[in-house]
Scaffold this motif. Structure first.
Motif, PDB file in Angstrom:
ATOM      1  N   LEU A  66      -0.260   4.065   0.697  1.00 55.01           N
ATOM      2  CA  LEU A  66       0.576   3.063   0.971  1.00 55.01           C
ATOM      3  C   LEU A  66       1.862   3.265   0.135  1.00 55.01           C
ATOM      4  O   LEU A  66       3.052   3.325   0.766  1.00 55.01           O
ATOM      5  CB  LEU A  66       0.099   1.740   0.493  1.00 55.01           C
ATOM      6  CG  LEU A  66       0.465   0.489   1.672  1.00 55.01           C
ATOM      7  CD1 LEU A  66       0.067   0.535   3.071  1.00 55.01           C
ATOM      8  CD2 LEU A  66       0.083  -1.086   0.928  1.00 55.01           C
ATOM      9  N   SER A  67       1.871   3.470  -1.266  1.00 59.56           N
ATOM     10  CA  SER A  67       2.809   3.889  -2.057  1.00 59.56           C
ATOM     11  C   SER A  67       3.699   4.968  -1.723  1.00 59.56           C
ATOM     12  O   SER A  67       5.060   4.952  -1.717  1.00 59.56           O
ATOM     13  CB  SER A  67       2.296   3.844  -3.488  1.00 59.56           C
ATOM     14  OG  SER A  67       1.715   2.698  -3.867  1.00 59.56           O
ATOM     15  N   GLU A 108       5.581   4.279   1.485  1.00 60.75           N
ATOM     16  CA  GLU A 108       6.974   3.250   1.335  1.00 60.75           C
ATOM     17  C   GLU A 108       7.792   3.942   0.407  1.00 60.75           C
ATOM     18  O   GLU A 108       8.982   3.921   0.669  1.00 60.75           O
ATOM     19  CB  GLU A 108       6.403   2.104   0.453  1.00 60.75           C
ATOM     20  CG  GLU A 108       5.534   1.202   1.229  1.00 60.75           C
ATOM     21  CD  GLU A 108       4.634   0.109   0.465  1.00 60.75           C
ATOM     22  OE1 GLU A 108       4.709   0.196  -0.811  1.00 60.75           O
ATOM     23  OE2 GLU A 108       4.247  -0.881   0.966  1.00 60.75           O
ATOM     24  N   THR A 133       8.412   1.852   6.430  1.00 58.40           N
ATOM     25  CA  THR A 133       8.277   0.571   6.529  1.00 58.40           C
ATOM     26  C   THR A 133       7.059  -0.064   7.296  1.00 58.40           C
ATOM     27  O   THR A 133       6.410   0.703   7.853  1.00 58.40           O
ATOM     28  CB  THR A 133       9.774  -0.031   6.993  1.00 58.40           C
ATOM     29  OG1 THR A 133       9.772   0.112   8.410  1.00 58.40           O
ATOM     30  CG2 THR A 133      10.883   0.368   6.335  1.00 58.40           C
ATOM     31  N   THR A 150       4.304  -0.953   6.210  1.00 54.13           N
ATOM     32  CA  THR A 150       3.053  -0.340   5.770  1.00 54.13           C
ATOM     33  C   THR A 150       2.034  -1.387   5.695  1.00 54.13           C
ATOM     34  O   THR A 150       2.007  -2.568   5.230  1.00 54.13           O
ATOM     35  CB  THR A 150       3.174   0.149   4.561  1.00 54.13           C
ATOM     36  OG1 THR A 150       3.767  -0.756   3.617  1.00 54.13           O
ATOM     37  CG2 THR A 150       4.151   1.378   4.548  1.00 54.13           C
ATOM     38  N   ALA A 173       2.214   3.121   8.887  1.00 53.66           N
ATOM     39  CA  ALA A 173       3.408   2.820   8.484  1.00 53.66           C
ATOM     40  C   ALA A 173       4.464   3.288   9.810  1.00 53.66           C
ATOM     41  O   ALA A 173       4.218   3.425  10.781  1.00 53.66           O
ATOM     42  CB  ALA A 173       3.982   3.859   7.434  1.00 53.66           C
TER      43      ALA A 173
END
Length: 280
Positions: A251-252, A255, A260, A262, A277
């Motif tokens: 996820l990180s 991002e 966006t 996510t 995402a």
């Protein structure tokens, strides 16, 4: 002269051999492999149980059980594996399709798409399933392994969608052109330190490059995150399968790459399984 065994007796003996070899669910495997040796549907095994096995079937069965006892996967012995209700040809050149990957399929099908890219396509099961479920869509499957590309192409032909699917030998995005409204991937996500914990069926018989990045298991996601925006249409989605402890890290990465919306999607067992995402 030794009397021939009945099918039932052969299954009992095979089950004992597989249990002694540490095989999970040995009775199921003994039954499936007998059906394959006898060239009948598994549902018909009960019907032949009282019958003596012919020498040809008995020999084939013994060979199959011997291979299964050294942990060759059943799918490799059958040459196919079921995924999302369909059968796909598999070999030791591709990762076995797995039920948990159907979580990715369901997530992908939750919104419309017209042009899909499958990175690390392997057997092609993800790409082909998506195109079979969305009959107006087209797609590209990419894999670094030439053997995997041949397997995916063969599966596309057998499922009669080869006119809508292109298979490209590519190191991630290297030989990919154009843009897509959906990118999917089940990349190698096993960390090198975790490899020894895998079952012998996976560790010794599935392609190593489809299992691990030889590092921390996040290398593929770094590659995908770094380039995805160049290939995603505005509003397009990216969906990747993950290991159950990797959700926050992936996820990180997405991002940080500017993607966006996510979110982490769990599988039917409640484990983190897919990260989604979107292109802004």
């Amino acid at each position: 002269m030794i009397a021939a065994l009945t099918a039932a007796q052969a299954m009992v003996a095979a089950t004992a051999r597989l249990r002694a070899a540490g095989v999970d669910d040995p009775a199921r495997d003994a039954r499936v492999l007998l059906a394959h040796a006898a060239r009948i549907e598994a549902s018909r095994v009960t019907l032949i149980a009282p019958e003596e096995l012919s020498p040809e079937i008995a020999e084939r069965y013994d060979q199959l059980i011997s291979l299964r006892a050294i942990r060759v996967p059943v799918s490799h012995l059958l040459g196919e594996r079921e995924f999302y209700g369909r059968r796909f040809r598999v070999s030791r050149d591709v990762l076995d399709p797995r039920p948990e990957t159907e979580t990715l399929i369901e997530a992908a099908l939750s919104e419309p798409f017209d042009h899909v890219l499958d990175l690390g396509t392997g057997s092609g099961c993800i790409l082909i399933t998506l195109l079979l479920e969305r009959t107006s869509a087209t797609g590209v499957g990419a894999d670094l392994s030439e053997a995997a590309c041949l397997q995916a192409s063969a599966n596309a032909v057998s499922h009669k969608i080869h006119g809508r699917a292109e298979v490209v030998c590519s190191d991630w995005f290297e030989n990919i052109h154009g843009q897509f409204d959906l990118i999917v991937s089940n990349p190698p996500y096993i960390a090198l330190s975790e490899l020894q914990d895998l079952s012998p069926e996976v560790r010794e018989h599935e392609p190593r490059m489809a299992l691990t990045d030889e590092g921390d298991g996040l290398g593929a996601y770094r590659h995908i995150a770094a380039s995805a925006q160049d290939f995603l249409m505005p509003g397009g989605r990216i969906l990747v399968e993950i290991g159950p402890t990797q959700g926050k890290c992936v996820l990180s990465l997405f991002e940080a790459a500017g993607l966006t919306g996510t979110r982490i999607i769990p599988d039917l067992d409640g484990r983190d399984r897919v990260v989604m995402a979107r292109m802004p």
